[in-house]
Design a protein around this motif. Structure first.
Motif, PDB file in Angstrom:
ATOM      1  N   ASN A   1     -65.548  31.607  -1.784  1.00 17.96           N
ATOM      2  CA  ASN A   1     -64.765  30.382  -2.203  1.00 17.96           C
ATOM      3  C   ASN A   1     -64.241  29.955  -0.526  1.00 17.96           C
ATOM      4  N   LYS A   2     -64.557  30.970   0.500  1.00 16.78           N
ATOM      5  CA  LYS A   2     -63.921  31.254   2.218  1.00 16.78           C
ATOM      6  C   LYS A   2     -64.506  29.866   2.634  1.00 16.78           C
ATOM      7  N   LYS A   3     -65.699  30.273   2.569  1.00 18.33           N
ATOM      8  CA  LYS A   3     -67.009  29.562   3.362  1.00 18.33           C
ATOM      9  C   LYS A   3     -66.533  27.927   2.320  1.00 18.33           C
ATOM     10  N   GLN A   4     -67.519  27.982   1.100  1.00 16.79           N
ATOM     11  CA  GLN A   4     -66.904  27.136   0.595  1.00 16.79           C
ATOM     12  C   GLN A   4     -66.117  26.023   0.887  1.00 16.79           C
ATOM     13  N   PHE A   5     -64.659  26.983   1.436  1.00 14.66           N
ATOM     14  CA  PHE A   5     -63.459  25.642   2.251  1.00 14.66           C
ATOM     15  C   PHE A   5     -63.903  25.861   3.503  1.00 14.66           C
ATOM     16  N   GLU A   6     -64.519  25.841   4.164  1.00 15.29           N
ATOM     17  CA  GLU A   6     -64.901  26.061   6.041  1.00 15.29           C
ATOM     18  C   GLU A   6     -65.846  24.869   5.066  1.00 15.29           C
ATOM     19  N   TYR A   7     -66.956  24.909   4.531  1.00 19.08           N
ATOM     20  CA  TYR A   7     -67.868  24.312   4.263  1.00 19.08           C
ATOM     21  C   TYR A   7     -67.106  22.631   3.964  1.00 19.08           C
ATOM     22  N   LEU A   8     -65.970  22.176   3.199  1.00 21.24           N
ATOM     23  CA  LEU A   8     -65.542  20.854   2.755  1.00 21.24           C
ATOM     24  C   LEU A   8     -65.579  20.766   4.108  1.00 21.24           C
ATOM     25  N   GLN A   9     -64.840  21.689   5.174  1.00 19.23           N
ATOM     26  CA  GLN A   9     -63.664  20.960   6.071  1.00 19.23           C
ATOM     27  C   GLN A   9     -64.904  20.640   7.632  1.00 19.23           C
ATOM     28  N   ALA A  10     -66.299  21.332   7.691  1.00 21.08           N
ATOM     29  CA  ALA A  10     -66.294  20.618   8.334  1.00 21.08           C
ATOM     30  C   ALA A  10     -67.572  19.724   8.086  1.00 21.08           C
ATOM     31  N   ILE A  11     -68.163  19.108   6.379  1.00 22.13           N
ATOM     32  CA  ILE A  11     -68.307  18.192   5.625  1.00 22.13           C
ATOM     33  C   ILE A  11     -67.453  16.492   5.841  1.00 22.13           C
ATOM     34  N   THR A  12     -66.016  16.800   6.124  1.00 20.38           N
ATOM     35  CA  THR A  12     -64.789  16.054   6.014  1.00 20.38           C
ATOM     36  C   THR A  12     -64.874  15.782   7.874  1.00 20.38           C
ATOM     37  N   ASN A  13     -64.688  16.834   8.837  1.00 20.66           N
ATOM     38  CA  ASN A  13     -64.610  16.707  10.138  1.00 20.66           C
ATOM     39  C   ASN A  13     -66.595  15.672   9.988  1.00 20.66           C
ATOM     40  N   LEU A  14     -67.316  15.635   9.709  1.00 17.44           N
ATOM     41  CA  LEU A  14     -68.481  15.202  10.276  1.00 17.44           C
ATOM     42  C   LEU A  14     -68.612  13.523   9.501  1.00 17.44           C
ATOM     43  N   GLN A  15     -67.443  13.356   8.404  1.00 16.97           N
ATOM     44  CA  GLN A  15     -67.092  12.489   7.651  1.00 16.97           C
ATOM     45  C   GLN A  15     -66.974  11.642   9.556  1.00 16.97           C
ATOM     46  N   GLU A  16     -65.929  11.940   9.240  1.00 17.90           N
ATOM     47  CA  GLU A  16     -64.597  11.340   9.615  1.00 17.90           C
ATOM     48  C   GLU A  16     -65.299  10.998  11.262  1.00 17.90           C
ATOM     49  N   ASP A  17     -65.772  11.468  12.114  1.00 15.47           N
ATOM     50  CA  ASP A  17     -67.130  11.478  13.127  1.00 15.47           C
ATOM     51  C   ASP A  17     -67.579  10.288  13.270  1.00 15.47           C
ATOM     52  N   MET A  18     -68.395  10.615  11.433  1.00 14.72           N
ATOM     53  CA  MET A  18     -69.402   9.497  11.805  1.00 14.72           C
ATOM     54  C   MET A  18     -68.868   7.875  11.576  1.00 14.72           C
ATOM     55  N   LEU A  19     -67.840   8.210  10.636  1.00 15.31           N
ATOM     56  CA  LEU A  19     -66.949   6.887  10.339  1.00 15.31           C
ATOM     57  C   LEU A  19     -66.310   6.322  11.992  1.00 15.31           C
ATOM     58  N   GLY A  20     -65.481   7.118  12.378  1.00 12.62           N
ATOM     59  CA  GLY A  20     -65.259   7.049  14.182  1.00 12.62           C
ATOM     60  C   GLY A  20     -66.661   7.037  15.107  1.00 12.62           C
ATOM     61  N   SER A  21     -67.487   7.445  15.520  1.00 17.91           N
ATOM     62  CA  SER A  21     -68.676   6.540  15.508  1.00 17.91           C
ATOM     63  C   SER A  21     -69.040   5.055  15.317  1.00 17.91           C
ATOM     64  N   CYS A  22     -69.124   5.065  14.047  1.00 18.65           N
ATOM     65  CA  CYS A  22     -69.447   3.952  14.087  1.00 18.65           C
ATOM     66  C   CYS A  22     -69.001   3.101  14.747  1.00 18.65           C
ATOM     67  N   ASN A  23     -67.173   3.010  13.819  1.00 22.45           N
ATOM     68  CA  ASN A  23     -66.065   1.797  14.023  1.00 22.45           C
ATOM     69  C   ASN A  23     -66.221   1.993  16.002  1.00 22.45           C
ATOM     70  N   SER A  24     -65.931   2.805  16.426  1.00 21.96           N
ATOM     71  CA  SER A  24     -65.876   2.689  18.104  1.00 21.96           C
ATOM     72  C   SER A  24     -67.306   1.947  18.262  1.00 21.96           C
ATOM     73  N   LEU A  25     -68.177   2.519  17.914  1.00 23.55           N
ATOM     74  CA  LEU A  25     -69.361   1.941  18.681  1.00 23.55           C
ATOM     75  C   LEU A  25     -69.491   0.499  18.376  1.00 23.55           C
ATOM     76  N   VAL A  26     -68.665  -0.202  17.159  1.00 20.16           N
ATOM     77  CA  VAL A  26     -69.016  -1.316  17.200  1.00 20.16           C
ATOM     78  C   VAL A  26     -67.882  -2.042  17.992  1.00 20.16           C
TER      79      VAL A  26
END
Length: 154
Positions: free
Chosen positions: A47-72
């Protein structure tokens, strides 16, 4: 007198069997308690690892969206800035921007591949756990039946 011996012997046997059954039940309870504690501990870790995984995935998605918006935004700003200052024309800067886009696109394709790998592993683990959950009662029943065959032979 024979009747008293028979009753006494059966009573003694019944008490002994009851004591053995109580001891077996206590052992079963201890084993189930230990198993329950182990499952709880493992579930807590997962359960703890799953929470950490979800946090990491959320951060990665935010980074990708931020990178794409920033890049454009950065590309548009660069084209305008260089064009206005007369350093280069829009046509001259386009190949550089296309190269940057290809690098980013390649990296995003790689991330998509990584998602596919993780998804495949998660589905694999789901199948294994489903198999264990489906077969465990059957295996336990077969084991108990096997043990019964030894008690009858004694």
């Amino acid at each position: 007198m024979e009747m008293q011996k028979y009753v006494g012997k059966n009573l003694s046997s019944a008490i002994s069997n009851d004591h053995n059954n109580t001891a077996d039940n206590e052992n079963d309870d201890d084993a189930l308690h230990t198993f329950s504690k182990t499952c709880s501990m493992i579930y807590g870790k997962i359960n703890k690892k799953q929470f950490e995984y979800l946090q990491a995935i959320t951060n990665l998605q935010e980074d990708m969206l931020g990178s794409c918006n920033s890049l454009v935004k950065n590309q548009v700003d660069l084209i305008e800035e260089y064009s206005k200052s007369g350093i280069v024309t829009k046509e001259q800067i386009i190949p550089v921007i296309e190269t940057a886009n290809k690098i980013v696109e390649s990296y995003l394709n790689y991330l998509s591949f990584e998602y596919d790998l993780v998804l495949a592993r998660i589905r694999f683990h789901h199948k294994i756990l489903t198999l264990i959950n489906d077969s465990s009662p059957k295996l336990t029943q077969l084991y108990v039946e096997w043990l019964k065959s030894f008690k009858i032979q004694k």
